[in-house]
Scaffold this active site. Structure first.
Site, mmCIF file in Angstrom:
data_model
loop_
_atom_site.group_PDB
_atom_site.id
_atom_site.type_symbol
_atom_site.label_atom_id
_atom_site.label_comp_id
_atom_site.label_asym_id
_atom_site.label_seq_id
_atom_site.Cartn_x
_atom_site.Cartn_y
_atom_site.Cartn_z
ATOM 1 N N HIS A 45 -119.992 -52.903 72.176
ATOM 2 C CA HIS A 45 -119.932 -51.652 72.931
ATOM 3 C C HIS A 45 -119.002 -50.693 72.200
ATOM 4 O O HIS A 45 -117.913 -51.092 71.760
ATOM 5 C CB HIS A 45 -119.324 -51.894 74.323
ATOM 6 C CG HIS A 45 -120.098 -52.804 75.214
ATOM 7 N ND1 HIS A 45 -120.880 -52.326 76.254
ATOM 8 C CD2 HIS A 45 -120.208 -54.153 75.260
ATOM 9 C CE1 HIS A 45 -121.418 -53.352 76.908
ATOM 10 N NE2 HIS A 45 -121.030 -54.481 76.319
ATOM 11 N N GLY A 91 -117.958 -61.184 81.028
ATOM 12 C CA GLY A 91 -118.807 -60.094 81.477
ATOM 13 C C GLY A 91 -120.085 -59.916 80.680
ATOM 14 O O GLY A 91 -120.794 -58.927 80.852
ATOM 15 N N GLN A 92 -120.374 -60.867 79.792
ATOM 16 C CA GLN A 92 -121.604 -60.743 79.009
ATOM 17 C C GLN A 92 -122.821 -60.957 79.904
ATOM 18 O O GLN A 92 -122.860 -61.901 80.702
ATOM 19 C CB GLN A 92 -121.616 -61.769 77.870
ATOM 20 C CG GLN A 92 -122.776 -61.560 76.902
ATOM 21 C CD GLN A 92 -122.726 -62.499 75.706
ATOM 22 O OE1 GLN A 92 -121.993 -63.486 75.700
ATOM 23 N NE2 GLN A 92 -123.506 -62.185 74.702
ATOM 24 N N SER A 93 -123.800 -60.068 79.776
ATOM 25 C CA SER A 93 -125.025 -60.202 80.561
ATOM 26 C C SER A 93 -126.267 -60.277 79.687
ATOM 27 O O SER A 93 -127.314 -60.751 80.129
ATOM 28 C CB SER A 93 -125.152 -59.043 81.555
ATOM 29 O OG SER A 93 -125.192 -57.804 80.879
ATOM 30 N N HIS A 115 -123.608 -58.051 70.629
ATOM 31 C CA HIS A 115 -123.556 -56.583 70.624
ATOM 32 C C HIS A 115 -122.126 -56.103 70.757
ATOM 33 O O HIS A 115 -121.277 -56.773 71.341
ATOM 34 C CB HIS A 115 -124.417 -56.000 71.751
ATOM 35 C CG HIS A 115 -124.097 -56.528 73.119
ATOM 36 N ND1 HIS A 115 -124.581 -57.727 73.585
ATOM 37 C CD2 HIS A 115 -123.331 -56.019 74.113
ATOM 38 C CE1 HIS A 115 -124.130 -57.934 74.814
ATOM 39 N NE2 HIS A 115 -123.359 -56.917 75.165
ATOM 40 N N ASN A 129 -118.238 -58.618 74.692
ATOM 41 C CA ASN A 129 -118.071 -59.622 75.734
ATOM 42 C C ASN A 129 -118.716 -60.923 75.283
ATOM 43 O O ASN A 129 -119.894 -60.942 74.932
ATOM 44 C CB ASN A 129 -118.712 -59.131 77.043
ATOM 45 C CG ASN A 129 -118.054 -57.861 77.560
ATOM 46 O OD1 ASN A 129 -116.835 -57.711 77.477
ATOM 47 N ND2 ASN A 129 -118.850 -56.944 78.091
ATOM 48 N N ASP A 179 -126.059 -46.958 75.886
ATOM 49 C CA ASP A 179 -126.097 -47.896 76.999
ATOM 50 C C ASP A 179 -126.774 -47.232 78.195
ATOM 51 O O ASP A 179 -126.548 -46.058 78.490
ATOM 52 C CB ASP A 179 -124.669 -48.334 77.374
ATOM 53 C CG ASP A 179 -124.671 -49.604 78.219
ATOM 54 O OD1 ASP A 179 -124.242 -50.655 77.721
ATOM 55 O OD2 ASP A 179 -125.122 -49.528 79.387
ATOM 56 N N ILE A 180 -127.611 -47.998 78.877
ATOM 57 C CA ILE A 180 -128.384 -47.468 80.004
ATOM 58 C C ILE A 180 -127.483 -47.198 81.220
ATOM 59 O O ILE A 180 -127.861 -46.405 82.100
ATOM 60 C CB ILE A 180 -129.531 -48.451 80.363
ATOM 61 C CG1 ILE A 180 -130.664 -47.736 81.083
ATOM 62 C CG2 ILE A 180 -129.020 -49.640 81.156
ATOM 63 C CD1 ILE A 180 -131.944 -48.562 81.174
HETATM 64 P P1 AMP Z 1 -122.816 -57.090 78.255
HETATM 65 O O1 AMP Z 1 -122.606 -57.056 79.752
HETATM 66 O O2 AMP Z 1 -121.563 -57.035 77.442
HETATM 67 O O3 AMP Z 1 -123.746 -58.221 77.863
HETATM 68 O O4 AMP Z 1 -123.539 -55.718 77.891
HETATM 69 C C1 AMP Z 1 -124.894 -55.496 78.106
HETATM 70 C C2 AMP Z 1 -125.069 -54.013 78.213
HETATM 71 O O5 AMP Z 1 -126.421 -53.717 78.038
HETATM 72 C C3 AMP Z 1 -124.671 -53.424 79.569
HETATM 73 O O6 AMP Z 1 -123.644 -52.446 79.379
HETATM 74 C C4 AMP Z 1 -125.963 -52.792 80.091
HETATM 75 O O7 AMP Z 1 -125.751 -51.580 80.772
HETATM 76 C C5 AMP Z 1 -126.745 -52.591 78.808
HETATM 77 N N1 AMP Z 1 -128.184 -52.574 78.968
HETATM 78 C C6 AMP Z 1 -128.944 -53.424 79.687
HETATM 79 N N2 AMP Z 1 -130.250 -53.105 79.569
HETATM 80 C C7 AMP Z 1 -130.296 -52.020 78.756
HETATM 81 C C8 AMP Z 1 -131.353 -51.203 78.248
HETATM 82 N N3 AMP Z 1 -132.648 -51.433 78.555
HETATM 83 N N4 AMP Z 1 -131.040 -50.162 77.448
HETATM 84 C C9 AMP Z 1 -129.765 -49.906 77.138
HETATM 85 N N5 AMP Z 1 -128.720 -50.642 77.561
HETATM 86 C C10 AMP Z 1 -128.985 -51.676 78.370
#
Ligand code: AMP
Length: 110
Positions: free
Chosen positions: A98, A89-91, A96, A83, A29-30
């Site tokens: 975690h 909290g899904q973005s 995916h 999420n 994760d970034i």
């Molecule tokens: P969620 O909020 O559950 O949808 O998780 C999305 C995750 O993706 C978050 O923890 C972000 O930090 C991670 N994320 C977003 N962009 C990247 C990226 N380019 N490389 C790795 N992780 C990322």
């Protein structure tokens, strides 16, 4: 692709890969929320999370990958989070999981 995680799985956007096979891709994760924090995604786009579109074999495979990668990393204690939806909290709207480890976790999560 319009989907960030589809682009990462395809290698079009660089990532810190921890595992890959025909079905799944895993990468750090970034914005890590724990000393170990990687994501396991199906290469196929599955969205929205929570509706696996009948692709339960793929979901099961993600958990086989989680088991294998944590073992390879010597991690015996970890948390898996998925999420589902903005309220949770899904973005990124590509299924995916975690995987978090290396620190004490609170329960219930915030
Ligand atoms: P969620 O909020 O559950 O949808 O998780 C999305 C995750 O993706 C978050 O923890 C972000 O930090 C991670 N994320 C977003 N962009 C990247 C990226 N380019 N490389 C790795 N992780 C990322």
């Amino acid at each position: 692709s319009e989907c960030l995680f589809c682009s990462i799985a395809a290698g079009e956007i660089p990532s810190s890969k921890v595992y890959e096979d025909d079905v799944c891709f895993a990468f750090n994760d970034i914005a890590p929320q724990a000393p170990t924090h990687f994501l396991v995604i199906p290469k196929a786009h599955i969205a929205p999370a929570g509706d696996y579109g009948g692709k339960f074999r793929v979901v099961a495979h993600c958990f086989e990958v989680i088991s294998k990668v944590t073992k390879d990393l010597g991690i015996a204690q970890f948390r898996v989070v998925s999420n589902c939806g903005e309220q949770a909290g899904q973005s990124v709207f590509h299924l995916h999981f975690h995987v978090l480890a290396g620190r004490d976790m609170t329960w219930p999560p915030g």
